[in-house]
Design a protein around this motif. Structure first.
Motif, PDB file in Angstrom:
ATOM      1  N   ARG A  68      43.283  35.547  44.089  1.00 25.17           N
ATOM      2  CA  ARG A  68      42.913  37.032  43.466  1.00 25.17           C
ATOM      3  C   ARG A  68      41.463  36.774  42.780  1.00 25.17           C
ATOM      4  O   ARG A  68      41.480  35.800  42.150  1.00 25.17           O
ATOM      5  CB  ARG A  68      44.093  37.383  42.755  1.00 25.17           C
ATOM      6  CG  ARG A  68      43.750  38.677  41.819  1.00 25.17           C
ATOM      7  CD  ARG A  68      44.824  39.116  41.124  1.00 25.17           C
ATOM      8  NE  ARG A  68      45.215  38.466  39.798  1.00 25.17           N
ATOM      9  CZ  ARG A  68      46.302  38.570  38.842  1.00 25.17           C
ATOM     10  NH1 ARG A  68      46.947  39.505  39.223  1.00 25.17           N
ATOM     11  NH2 ARG A  68      46.317  37.967  37.968  1.00 25.17           N
TER      12      ARG A  68
ATOM     13  N   ARG B 226      49.223  28.528  33.963  1.00 27.66           N
ATOM     14  CA  ARG B 226      48.965  29.269  32.762  1.00 27.66           C
ATOM     15  C   ARG B 226      49.962  28.866  31.549  1.00 27.66           C
ATOM     16  O   ARG B 226      51.007  28.166  31.921  1.00 27.66           O
ATOM     17  CB  ARG B 226      49.312  30.791  33.088  1.00 27.66           C
ATOM     18  CG  ARG B 226      48.441  31.570  34.070  1.00 27.66           C
ATOM     19  CD  ARG B 226      47.090  31.950  33.460  1.00 27.66           C
ATOM     20  NE  ARG B 226      46.334  32.413  34.322  1.00 27.66           N
ATOM     21  CZ  ARG B 226      45.492  31.957  35.176  1.00 27.66           C
ATOM     22  NH1 ARG B 226      45.580  30.365  35.346  1.00 27.66           N
ATOM     23  NH2 ARG B 226      44.807  32.588  36.090  1.00 27.66           N
TER      24      ARG B 226
ATOM     25  N   PRO C  60      51.882  36.468  27.798  1.00 31.29           N
ATOM     26  CA  PRO C  60      53.066  36.731  26.885  1.00 31.29           C
ATOM     27  C   PRO C  60      54.021  37.372  27.957  1.00 31.29           C
ATOM     28  O   PRO C  60      53.745  38.129  28.961  1.00 31.29           O
ATOM     29  CB  PRO C  60      52.726  37.986  26.055  1.00 31.29           C
ATOM     30  CG  PRO C  60      51.168  38.133  26.168  1.00 31.29           C
ATOM     31  CD  PRO C  60      50.825  37.515  27.366  1.00 31.29           C
TER      32      PRO C  60
HETATM   33  C1  UD1 Z   1      46.051  38.635  32.978  1.00 33.43           C
HETATM   34  C2  UD1 Z   1      44.901  38.999  32.836  1.00 33.43           C
HETATM   35  C3  UD1 Z   1      44.449  38.512  31.285  1.00 33.43           C
HETATM   36  C4  UD1 Z   1      45.285  39.326  30.309  1.00 33.43           C
HETATM   37  C5  UD1 Z   1      46.729  39.260  31.013  1.00 33.43           C
HETATM   38  C6  UD1 Z   1      47.648  40.247  30.081  1.00 33.43           C
HETATM   39  C7  UD1 Z   1      43.783  38.631  34.942  1.00 33.43           C
HETATM   40  C8  UD1 Z   1      42.454  37.813  35.762  1.00 33.43           C
HETATM   41  N1  UD1 Z   1      43.887  38.400  33.685  1.00 33.43           N
HETATM   42  O1  UD1 Z   1      46.296  37.252  32.876  1.00 33.43           O
HETATM   43  O2  UD1 Z   1      43.091  38.987  31.021  1.00 33.43           O
HETATM   44  O3  UD1 Z   1      45.126  39.394  29.159  1.00 33.43           O
HETATM   45  O4  UD1 Z   1      46.885  39.462  32.217  1.00 33.43           O
HETATM   46  O5  UD1 Z   1      49.060  39.961  30.545  1.00 33.43           O
HETATM   47  O6  UD1 Z   1      43.975  39.590  35.467  1.00 33.43           O
HETATM   48  N2  UD1 Z   1      50.131  35.723  40.346  1.00 33.43           N
HETATM   49  C9  UD1 Z   1      50.496  35.994  41.477  1.00 33.43           C
HETATM   50  N3  UD1 Z   1      51.095  36.746  41.966  1.00 33.43           N
HETATM   51  C10 UD1 Z   1      51.325  38.015  41.602  1.00 33.43           C
HETATM   52  C11 UD1 Z   1      50.644  38.305  40.142  1.00 33.43           C
HETATM   53  C12 UD1 Z   1      50.320  37.130  39.335  1.00 33.43           C
HETATM   54  O7  UD1 Z   1      50.608  34.724  41.923  1.00 33.43           O
HETATM   55  O8  UD1 Z   1      51.699  39.019  41.852  1.00 33.43           O
HETATM   56  C13 UD1 Z   1      49.338  34.758  39.763  1.00 33.43           C
HETATM   57  C14 UD1 Z   1      48.206  34.858  39.139  1.00 33.43           C
HETATM   58  O9  UD1 Z   1      47.216  34.545  40.361  1.00 33.43           O
HETATM   59  C15 UD1 Z   1      47.879  33.872  38.078  1.00 33.43           C
HETATM   60  C16 UD1 Z   1      49.387  33.887  37.471  1.00 33.43           C
HETATM   61  O10 UD1 Z   1      50.127  34.399  38.396  1.00 33.43           O
HETATM   62  O11 UD1 Z   1      47.762  32.600  38.546  1.00 33.43           O
HETATM   63  C17 UD1 Z   1      49.401  35.045  36.172  1.00 33.43           C
HETATM   64  O12 UD1 Z   1      49.021  36.131  36.688  1.00 33.43           O
HETATM   65  P1  UD1 Z   1      49.270  37.345  35.528  1.00 33.43           P
HETATM   66  O13 UD1 Z   1      50.525  37.462  35.009  1.00 33.43           O
HETATM   67  O14 UD1 Z   1      48.399  38.487  36.269  1.00 33.43           O
HETATM   68  O15 UD1 Z   1      48.250  36.983  34.144  1.00 33.43           O
HETATM   69  P2  UD1 Z   1      46.872  36.381  34.110  1.00 33.43           P
HETATM   70  O16 UD1 Z   1      45.781  36.682  35.436  1.00 33.43           O
HETATM   71  O17 UD1 Z   1      46.713  35.016  33.588  1.00 33.43           O
END
Ligand code: UD1
Length: 340
Positions: free
Chosen positions: A297, A233, A182
């Protein structure tokens, strides 16, 4: 007018759902302990809908207080349960806090829902229950995998608690909505996501970097087996997600459910890479983003996006807003709260 309880109704997804419920004519009561939200959100909701929802500051871990609340509100027709802690990294550090908070609040609330004349319950679940699914897009039939974190485990156990309770209580009707990622904010920019401290999620990190609060975004991994090497995602606009809750609730209120425990994926069905999200941000904001490639990560899956047919066909719900809409609204919100 049906009265609906929204626990965690001042949080990110909760507040957007309250707006959509009010827009559909429901009377809303919010319970929130302000552990990850603020009373300003109530003002934001009121200024969008013109109606101030009833609000009570109750810690749902206090069983006696939960019982007292339901004694006062026997006319509740449905409960949407958002109240939970949700930071994945923090849950690894504080497992007992996560199990105590996310499971006790669920159990105490569910116990009271069973005693209502209309026992309708919507649970905030997550695509995290699928782990790295073998097939994309992910259907609801994909096996639930061992959780990667205590947070993820509370969602899995939460679904099991509800399923087991539904089995012996045929009067209880529940739906678990498994959200993908979301993002975004209300188009009015009066409510949105308010992460405490350094954001862990991608989109708030992007908007805070562009707003000058963070120096640089780290892209976690560019050597994944995907087209551009970054993770995929399914980013869903929070307003579309909020509407899914209203539709799910109406399904239960109208007795349209075919089993008393159902689960649905709530996503767009479209997978986007981290680099695509960055490019979208740059295009819709007209700003270039400072980012670097960093190591992977721990715990990240390569790819996760939803098969949406079950929600489309059975729930009659479909995401209509695009990634552009979501990123634009997230940026609009960030600029509004930072006075940019
Ligand atoms: C994360 C949680 C998930 C949770 C959701 C709630 C994990 C492993 N999963 O999802 O269980 O329901 O949040 O919102 O933490 N990314 C970067 N740089 C950043 C942050 C993220 O590259 O600073 C990348 C991540 O590696 C990932 C993508 O962005 O590939 C999405 O990350 P994020 O927004 O944290 O969501 P999820 O990890 O999919």
């Amino acid at each position: 007018m049906k009265k609906i309880l929204v626990t965690g109704g001042l949080g990110f997804i909760g507040s957007h759902t309250v707006v959509e419920l009010q827009n559909e004519g429901f009377e809303v009561v919010i319970i929130d302990d302000l552990s990850n939200s603020s009373l300003d959100v109530l003002k934001g909701i009121s200024s969008i809908t013109g109606k101030t929802p009833n609000y009570e500051n109750i810690d749902l871990k206090e069983k006696a207080l939960v019982e007292q609340f339901f004694q006062k509100h026997k006319d509740i027709s449905g409960v949407i349960h958002f109240a939970a802690s949700k930071a994945v990294g923090e849950s690894v550090q504080m497992p007992l806090h996560y199990y105590e908070n996310n499971l006790n609040t669920l159990i105490y609330t569910l116990k009271e829902v069973i005693g209502l004349d209309e026992s309708n319950f919507i649970f905030s679940s997550s695509c995290t229950v699928y782990g790295q699914a073998e097939e994309m897009p992910i259907t609801e039939k994909a096996p639930v995998q061992p959780a990667e974190s205590p947070y993820g485990n509370t969602k899995q156990i939460g679904e099991e608690i509800i399923m087991d309770t539904c089995y012996v209580n045929p009067e209880l009707n529940a739906i678990a909505l498994r959200y993908f990622n979301p993002i975004g904010a209300h188009p009015s920019a009066k409510i949105g996501e308010l992460p405490i401290g350094v954001p862990q999620n991608l989109v708030p990190y992007i908007t805070q970097t562009a707003a000058g609060l963070r120096e640089c975004l780290s892209v976690f991994g560019n050597d994944y087996p995907t087209e551009d090497g970054t993770c995929i995602r399914d980013y869903i606009h929070v307003v579309d997600l909020a509407k899914a809750h209203v539709v799910a609730l109406q399904r239960l209120l109208n007795g349209k459910n075919t089993s008393n425990f159902e689960s649905f994926n709530i996503g767009t069905g479209v997978g986007s890479s981290v680099l695509e999200v960055i490019k979208t941000f740059e295009r819709v904001s007209g700003q270039s983003l400072n980012y670097i490639f960093a190591p992977r990560r721990q715990g990240d899956v390569i790819s996760a996006y939803a098969h949406t047919e079950k929600a489309n066909k059975i729930l009659g719900w479909k995401a209509v807003l695009t990634l552009d809409d979501a990123i634009r609204s997230a940026w609009h919100w960030e600029k509004q709260i930072r006075n940019i």
